[in-house]
Design an enzyme around this catalytic site. Sequence first.
Site, PDB file in Angstrom:
ATOM      1  N   HIS A 137      49.251  36.478  33.957  1.00 39.80           N
ATOM      2  CA  HIS A 137      49.154  37.632  34.831  1.00 39.80           C
ATOM      3  C   HIS A 137      48.350  37.259  36.072  1.00 39.80           C
ATOM      4  CE1 HIS A 137      50.761  39.899  31.497  1.00 39.80           C
ATOM      5  NE2 HIS A 137      50.751  40.996  32.212  1.00 39.80           N
ATOM      6  N   GLY A 139      50.909  39.807  41.869  1.00 39.60           N
ATOM      7  CA  GLY A 139      50.286  39.178  40.722  1.00 39.60           C
ATOM      8  C   GLY A 139      49.823  37.758  41.016  1.00 39.60           C
ATOM      9  N   SER A 140      49.949  36.884  40.030  1.00 38.17           N
ATOM     10  CA  SER A 140      49.296  35.570  40.085  1.00 38.17           C
ATOM     11  C   SER A 140      49.842  34.616  41.126  1.00 38.17           C
ATOM     12  CB  SER A 140      49.354  34.911  38.703  1.00 38.17           C
ATOM     13  OG  SER A 140      48.540  35.620  37.795  1.00 38.17           O
ATOM     14  N   THR A 141      51.003  34.880  41.727  1.00 40.34           N
ATOM     15  CA  THR A 141      51.433  34.014  42.828  1.00 40.34           C
ATOM     16  C   THR A 141      50.406  34.052  43.958  1.00 40.34           C
ATOM     17  OG1 THR A 141      52.790  35.824  43.698  1.00 40.34           O
ATOM     18  CG2 THR A 141      53.901  34.169  42.350  1.00 40.34           C
TER      19      THR A 141
END
Length: 580
Positions: A580, A290-292
Amino acid sequence: MSLAHNGFPAPGWRWVKARLWGLEHAFERAKAAGKAEDDTRIRIVFVLALFAAGFLTLAAGATRMALFPTDHGSDLAGPVGASRADIVDRNGAMLAADLLHYGLYVDPREIWDIAETRRALHAALPDLPLPRLDKALHSPRRTFLVGALTPDVRGAIHDLGLPGVTFEPESKRIYPLGETAAHLIGFADTGGEGLSGAEKALNDPIRLGTVNHQSIPLSIDLRVQAALEDEVGKAAASFGAKGAVGIVTNVHTGEILGLASYPTFDPNQAGKSSPDAMLNRAASSVYEMGSTFKVFTIATGLDSGTTTLGSTFDTSQSLTIGGQTIHDYHKGDHVLTVADIFIHSSNIGTSKIALQAGGDTLTKYFRAFGLMKAAPIELTETARPILPRTWNDNAIASTSFGQAISVSPIAVAAGMGSILNGGTYVPLTIRPMKPGARPAGPRVVSEETSRAMLDLMRVNVVRGTGGKADAPGLRVGGKTGSAEKAMGGHYVRDKLVASFAAVFPADGPLEADRYFVLILMDEPNGTPETFGFRTGGWTAAPAAGRVIDRIAPFLGVSRRMDAFDAQPKAAATQLMADDH
């Protein structure tokens, strides 16, 4: 067995026999001539000489065996190389050791009373299955019955004085801290062979350590490990997560200072543990993060020059590519700067940054970050990523915010380190470095890009989705991630992989000591305290903040208020909910 077996010539027995017969015939002749007394003296001297020769031969053999031992040994001797050196943490705290135990053997041919022996052994070893005991008691030969007896148990059975019951010394691998660092330490089998974790990865050095009488140190700090495991376990239990991961690394050396995988197991009883508990989720599992992943994508845009911090992108409309529609989970009609895209975790803005950089550039950087192969680390469990089959515009946009690409947490940690340490890729390691060591690595991004990403991550904790990870005075930076899990060919909205990638301290010179913390929750559930939210900002970020707060003193990171700490923080509840 003759002495010739050990390398000594056997006496000339034919010659000896001939001399004895000759002596006997001479004695008979002397007796017939009335001179038996003289010949008796001769025979006594001769026999004494033979005994002296035999004694000298045996003495010479024993001396040679002592000075020049051979490989011939007892059939009951332990296997060569079964012993293993101690494993310790970076400060010398014991993690694994061989302790003397005993194996119990039964020889029915020497037992006086089978029934009494059966009763006594069953009373002393109540967990021993009776069929196994009965089989040994009625065997035609000496039989191994049970191993790993402690000296106390061995002594208690020995004191029973049972004929036919004997013991042989053996080593048993002991993990004195039980479940602590189980997935990193691993375990070994009864034959002295490492089967997982460091026990397998460092199998040869561990076995050689017994020869050199040296313990094998690992990179972890037991104090950091204990705090990490405690916070990961409590968070996973609180949110009812299917699994969880925690990693703490030194971004300059690549040393793993702590590694947790939940659920865990006791290596002392590995055979009784479930495969799920024994799975090292930090190394052996891969996840859509996801957003990492936006850290990698924005670093790519900045470093390649296709994007600047002043660039703006229109995120007011959904982005449709190849039949896929990309949405932002926060509401608003905005033209966002790169910093806003990062803080608001905009999927649309990140996709446009990736598309502007181009597929060749994005994959070049992803490869340099170590995201397109198994993480190079000593652990043999390290898993290969799952990559898009083709890198078309759809794949470029999706992978830019952590979909359509699955990687292991340790690969993420190594890649993040290359952005946060000044720009060089340093593989993770489970071996400690010498104090002050800074291993060289290939340059991935410039120092300017590294500084910009550290600043963006700090701002995100102060004003964005990572607010719940802040630890007073420790200048924490980070990025949240909340990825819907792909199941049955589509993404399931209520099953998330929630994560938080943190760095501390985010300020100071690039060469200053700096640490990375990754917390991942697999399928967490919302709670009343999180208002039902399950995203990374609500589940993983608070755990990361608590870990940092606890381990900073062990790592020598002092608390100091900076300019951001002095400012009132804006509420980020909706940002965390929609990240997200």
